[in-house]
Design a protein around this motif. Structure first.
Motif, PDB file in Angstrom:
ATOM      1  N   ARG A 120       0.836  -1.202   0.000  1.00  0.00           N
ATOM      2  CA  ARG A 120       0.000   0.000   0.000  1.00  0.00           C
ATOM      3  C   ARG A 120       0.871   1.253   0.000  1.00  0.00           C
ATOM      4  NH1 ARG A 120      -5.286  -0.661   1.955  1.00  0.00           N
ATOM      5  NH2 ARG A 120      -5.166   0.987   3.515  1.00  0.00           N
ATOM      6  N   GLN A 121       1.973   1.205   0.709  1.00  0.00           N
ATOM      7  CA  GLN A 121       2.897   2.343   0.714  1.00  0.00           C
ATOM      8  C   GLN A 121       3.566   2.511  -0.647  1.00  0.00           C
ATOM      9  OE1 GLN A 121       5.142   0.951   4.113  1.00  0.00           O
ATOM     10  NE2 GLN A 121       4.246   2.521   5.454  1.00  0.00           N
ATOM     11  N   GLN A 122       3.863   1.414  -1.311  1.00  0.00           N
ATOM     12  CA  GLN A 122       4.406   1.498  -2.666  1.00  0.00           C
ATOM     13  C   GLN A 122       3.398   2.143  -3.611  1.00  0.00           C
ATOM     14  OE1 GLN A 122       5.281  -2.636  -3.286  1.00  0.00           O
ATOM     15  NE2 GLN A 122       7.402  -2.473  -2.572  1.00  0.00           N
ATOM     16  N   SER A 123       2.133   1.873  -3.387  1.00  0.00           N
ATOM     17  CA  SER A 123       1.096   2.502  -4.206  1.00  0.00           C
ATOM     18  C   SER A 123       1.112   4.020  -4.046  1.00  0.00           C
ATOM     19  CB  SER A 123      -0.287   1.954  -3.833  1.00  0.00           C
ATOM     20  OG  SER A 123      -0.405   0.591  -4.190  1.00  0.00           O
TER      21      SER A 123
ATOM     22  N   ALA B 293      -4.143   8.069 -11.268  1.00  0.00           N
ATOM     23  CA  ALA B 293      -3.734   8.234  -9.869  1.00  0.00           C
ATOM     24  C   ALA B 293      -4.956   8.147  -8.956  1.00  0.00           C
ATOM     25  CB  ALA B 293      -3.016   9.559  -9.684  1.00  0.00           C
ATOM     26  N   CYS B 294      -6.071   8.726  -9.385  1.00  0.00           N
ATOM     27  CA  CYS B 294      -7.290   8.697  -8.577  1.00  0.00           C
ATOM     28  C   CYS B 294      -7.816   7.274  -8.423  1.00  0.00           C
ATOM     29  CB  CYS B 294      -8.364   9.582  -9.204  1.00  0.00           C
ATOM     30  SG  CYS B 294      -8.007  11.352  -9.082  1.00  0.00           S
ATOM     31  N   VAL B 295      -7.763   6.501  -9.497  1.00  0.00           N
ATOM     32  CA  VAL B 295      -8.223   5.108  -9.431  1.00  0.00           C
ATOM     33  C   VAL B 295      -7.371   4.318  -8.439  1.00  0.00           C
ATOM     34  CG1 VAL B 295      -8.431   2.948 -10.722  1.00  0.00           C
ATOM     35  CG2 VAL B 295      -9.193   5.102 -11.753  1.00  0.00           C
ATOM     36  N   ALA B 296      -6.048   4.499  -8.537  1.00  0.00           N
ATOM     37  CA  ALA B 296      -5.146   3.791  -7.622  1.00  0.00           C
ATOM     38  C   ALA B 296      -5.362   4.239  -6.186  1.00  0.00           C
ATOM     39  CB  ALA B 296      -3.695   4.031  -8.038  1.00  0.00           C
TER      40      ALA B 296
ATOM     41  N   LEU C  80      -7.072   2.056  -2.334  1.00  0.00           N
ATOM     42  CA  LEU C  80      -6.512   1.931  -0.984  1.00  0.00           C
ATOM     43  C   LEU C  80      -7.595   1.948   0.081  1.00  0.00           C
ATOM     44  CD1 LEU C  80      -3.407   4.320  -1.282  1.00  0.00           C
ATOM     45  CD2 LEU C  80      -3.437   1.821  -1.410  1.00  0.00           C
ATOM     46  N   LYS C  81      -8.755   2.493  -0.247  1.00  0.00           N
ATOM     47  CA  LYS C  81      -9.911   2.496   0.653  1.00  0.00           C
ATOM     48  C   LYS C  81      -9.590   3.095   2.026  1.00  0.00           C
ATOM     49  CE  LYS C  81     -11.968  -1.498  -1.644  1.00  0.00           C
ATOM     50  NZ  LYS C  81     -12.475  -2.891  -1.509  1.00  0.00           N
ATOM     51  N   ASN C  82      -8.863   4.201   1.991  1.00  0.00           N
ATOM     52  CA  ASN C  82      -8.537   4.920   3.225  1.00  0.00           C
ATOM     53  C   ASN C  82      -8.940   6.376   3.011  1.00  0.00           C
ATOM     54  OD1 ASN C  82      -6.934   6.588   5.115  1.00  0.00           O
ATOM     55  ND2 ASN C  82      -6.036   4.637   5.738  1.00  0.00           N
ATOM     56  N   THR C  83     -10.009   6.799   3.638  1.00  0.00           N
ATOM     57  CA  THR C  83     -10.560   8.129   3.367  1.00  0.00           C
ATOM     58  C   THR C  83      -9.598   9.246   3.744  1.00  0.00           C
ATOM     59  OG1 THR C  83     -11.684   8.072   5.527  1.00  0.00           O
ATOM     60  CG2 THR C  83     -12.942   7.376   3.599  1.00  0.00           C
ATOM     61  N   GLU C  84      -8.829   9.059   4.809  1.00  0.00           N
ATOM     62  CA  GLU C  84      -7.890  10.104   5.221  1.00  0.00           C
ATOM     63  C   GLU C  84      -6.792  10.288   4.178  1.00  0.00           C
ATOM     64  OE1 GLU C  84      -5.258  11.516   9.128  1.00  0.00           O
ATOM     65  OE2 GLU C  84      -6.200   9.531   9.085  1.00  0.00           O
ATOM     66  N   VAL C  85      -6.288   9.189   3.661  1.00  0.00           N
ATOM     67  CA  VAL C  85      -5.246   9.258   2.636  1.00  0.00           C
ATOM     68  C   VAL C  85      -5.799   9.840   1.337  1.00  0.00           C
ATOM     69  CG1 VAL C  85      -3.749   7.858   1.152  1.00  0.00           C
ATOM     70  CG2 VAL C  85      -3.846   7.418   3.612  1.00  0.00           C
ATOM     71  N   VAL C  86      -7.016   9.440   0.969  1.00  0.00           N
ATOM     72  CA  VAL C  86      -7.652   9.994  -0.228  1.00  0.00           C
ATOM     73  C   VAL C  86      -7.793  11.510  -0.092  1.00  0.00           C
ATOM     74  CG1 VAL C  86      -9.798  10.098  -1.551  1.00  0.00           C
ATOM     75  CG2 VAL C  86      -8.869   7.885  -0.865  1.00  0.00           C
ATOM     76  N   SER C  87      -8.216  11.961   1.083  1.00  0.00           N
ATOM     77  CA  SER C  87      -8.375  13.392   1.322  1.00  0.00           C
ATOM     78  C   SER C  87      -7.050  14.133   1.218  1.00  0.00           C
ATOM     79  CB  SER C  87      -8.996  13.620   2.707  1.00  0.00           C
ATOM     80  OG  SER C  87      -9.133  14.997   2.982  1.00  0.00           O
ATOM     81  N   LEU C  88      -5.979  13.533   1.756  1.00  0.00           N
ATOM     82  CA  LEU C  88      -4.661  14.167   1.698  1.00  0.00           C
ATOM     83  C   LEU C  88      -4.199  14.378   0.261  1.00  0.00           C
ATOM     84  CD1 LEU C  88      -2.574  12.374   4.494  1.00  0.00           C
ATOM     85  CD2 LEU C  88      -3.245  14.780   4.428  1.00  0.00           C
ATOM     86  N   LEU C  89      -4.295  13.333  -0.548  1.00  0.00           N
ATOM     87  CA  LEU C  89      -3.798  13.429  -1.919  1.00  0.00           C
ATOM     88  C   LEU C  89      -4.715  14.278  -2.792  1.00  0.00           C
ATOM     89  CD1 LEU C  89      -1.117  12.126  -2.859  1.00  0.00           C
ATOM     90  CD2 LEU C  89      -2.014  11.159  -0.757  1.00  0.00           C
ATOM     91  N   ALA C  90      -6.008  14.300  -2.491  1.00  0.00           N
ATOM     92  CA  ALA C  90      -6.912  15.195  -3.213  1.00  0.00           C
ATOM     93  C   ALA C  90      -6.564  16.649  -2.907  1.00  0.00           C
ATOM     94  CB  ALA C  90      -8.363  14.903  -2.832  1.00  0.00           C
ATOM     95  N   THR C  91      -6.193  16.903  -1.669  1.00  0.00           N
ATOM     96  CA  THR C  91      -5.769  18.249  -1.274  1.00  0.00           C
ATOM     97  C   THR C  91      -4.511  18.666  -2.017  1.00  0.00           C
ATOM     98  OG1 THR C  91      -6.746  18.002   0.931  1.00  0.00           O
ATOM     99  CG2 THR C  91      -5.046  19.690   0.674  1.00  0.00           C
ATOM    100  N   VAL C  92      -3.616  17.722  -2.254  1.00  0.00           N
ATOM    101  CA  VAL C  92      -2.389  18.008  -3.003  1.00  0.00           C
ATOM    102  C   VAL C  92      -2.722  18.536  -4.392  1.00  0.00           C
ATOM    103  CG1 VAL C  92      -0.430  16.926  -4.171  1.00  0.00           C
ATOM    104  CG2 VAL C  92      -0.875  16.419  -1.770  1.00  0.00           C
ATOM    105  N   VAL C  93      -3.652  17.868  -5.075  1.00  0.00           N
ATOM    106  CA  VAL C  93      -4.034  18.314  -6.424  1.00  0.00           C
ATOM    107  C   VAL C  93      -4.627  19.714  -6.364  1.00  0.00           C
ATOM    108  CG1 VAL C  93      -5.494  17.821  -8.428  1.00  0.00           C
ATOM    109  CG2 VAL C  93      -4.395  15.940  -7.196  1.00  0.00           C
TER     110      VAL C  93
END
Length: 419
Positions: A159-162, A213-216, A220-233
């Motif tokens: 998951r970290q490699q992803s 990138a969004c599909v990958a 991961l099915k982790n809402t906190e991580v999804v939120s972090l990377l969405a914020t990056v964009v």
């Protein structure tokens, strides 16, 4: 291993604390980048002295890694950060190429362009993230363990490699879009995608990478991580907009420049480092240390990049030398130079649009301490990045200790790089 460290420490005649001078502390505090981020740094000189005393007596398991340690000690302990994760980077490169396959061959060819040509260089960001994953091999308090953390270490690592792959796709997508906005003809010595295939396809290729990138990320099915990377964009778009739509006052503000730099450069690596910690099940405190490392590393990286735009060559930088100033973009060296030569303000206000403006600005810059002060500010952020690694919880993992040392070494490379 511990005994060897102790003997080296005892042989070393000097082990200096890598902290900021009073002048540099004031400089960073002035722009809200140092004291606000780490108030405890004011006490670091004392801590550094205590560390030196402890090294020769009972601190065998608590040796701190300083960027400017004794040359002999540093030579013995230096590790190549990229070689530590070479196998994973190779696998990551293959996976990235497979992830950008598209039904439309031309789109797939465009999306793969930089990956195929090797323009991404040594994959700095994935290297940082994979090393961070290893550096966080520390016990997890029972209070934060939940059902998601019963995965095998191999699953967590996958998951970290992803995250490393997602981060690289976001980064390359931003390069494609930036080249279009800047009308760039080259990227690291080869023709840019927009120059070869046109602006429309370059923009679509960037969008395609972001969608992959969004599909990958969703997998991961982790809402906190999804939120972090969405914020990056969001930050990437915000930073670019800040650069395009500034008024005169903001263009001459160091605080505004640093905020824009965080959005455009440091947000991606800092939030990705935090995502690595979250997927490892680390505490909020450890996750913030990972974030702080990435944030300060990213800011230092861009500050040195701004220096190299004036001192480097187009072949080594991957873009034309003086690219920023020729596009009317004001960076740290010019802002520092303006403090000594207010005459630069007039040139900045008109975006260096007159025929002689760039040459005039370079003359003022050469007479000023603009380049040196930018390097010093970068060094302050490097110090903060090192502090974040040193503040990580104790670990008995040899691999974690080596990875932490490699992360510190990367900060040194950021400061000394020439491209």
């Amino acid at each position: 291993m511990y005994l060897r460290w102790a003997l080296r420490c005892l042989r070393s005649r000097r082990s200096s604390f890598y902290g900021g001078s009073a002048e540099n502390l004031f400089l960073a505090a002035r722009y809200g980048t140092l004291i606000r981020s780490n108030p405890s740094l004011l006490h670091s000189e004392v801590l550094g002295c205590r560390e030196s005393l402890r090294c020769g007596s009972h601190g065998l398991h608590d040796l701190r890694y300083r960027v400017n340690e004794d040359e002999n000690f540093g030579a013995e302990e230096t590790v190549d950060p990229f070689s530590l994760v070479a196998d994973e980077l190779s696998t990551l490169a293959d996976r990235l190429r497979s992830m950008v396959v598209a039904e439309v061959p031309k789109l797939a060819s465009a999306a793969e362009y930089f990956f195929k040509m090797g323009v991404e260089g040594k994959r700095f960001r994935p290297t940082v993230l994979l090393l961070m994953a290893s550096a966080l091999d520390v016990p997890i308090p029972k209070t934060v363990i939940d059902g998601n953390l019963h995965m095998l270490p191999k699953e967590v690592r996958g998951r970290q490699q992803s995250i490393a792959e997602i981060t690289e796709m976001i980064h390359v997508a931003s390069l494609l879009h930036d080249d279009v906005l800047d009308d760039a003809e080259t990227r690291r010595g080869i023709s840019s995608l927009n120059f070869v295939m046109g602006n429309k396809l370059a923009v679509l290729a960037g969008d395609f990478l972001l969608s992959r990138a969004c599909v990958a990320l969703a997998s991961l099915k982790n809402t906190e991580v999804v939120s972090l990377l969405a914020t990056v964009v969001e930050h990437l778009v915000t930073g670019e907009t800040m650069q395009m739509t500034t008024n005169s006052e903001k263009r001459c503000s160091m605080e505004y420049y640093l905020q824009k730099t965080y959005y455009k450069t440091a947000s991606l690596i800092s939030n990705s480092c935090k995502a690595i910690a979250i997927l490892a099940g680390q505490t909020a405190e450890v996750s913030m240390l990972a974030y702080d490392y990435g944030r300060n590393l990213g800011l230092a990286f861009q500050l040195i990049d701004d220096v190299l735009d004036f001192t480097g060559t187009s072949a080594s930088l991957g873009k034309g030398s003086l690219s920023d100033i020729r596009h009317g973009i004001v960076t740290a060296p010019i802002l520092f130079a303006m403090e000594e030569f207010p005459q630069l303000r007039e040139l900045i206000d008109r975006s260096f649009s007159e025929p002689e403006d760039v040459e005039t600005a370079l003359i003022y810059l050469g007479r000023s301490q603009g380049i040196q002060k930018t390097k010093e500010l970068a060094q302050e952020h490097v110090n903060l990045a090192v502090n974040a690694i040193e503040a990580l919880p104790e670990t008995i993992s040899e691999n974690a200790r080596i990875s932490r040392r490699a992360l510190v070494d990367l900060t040194k490379r950021v400061i000394t790089r020439t491209k």
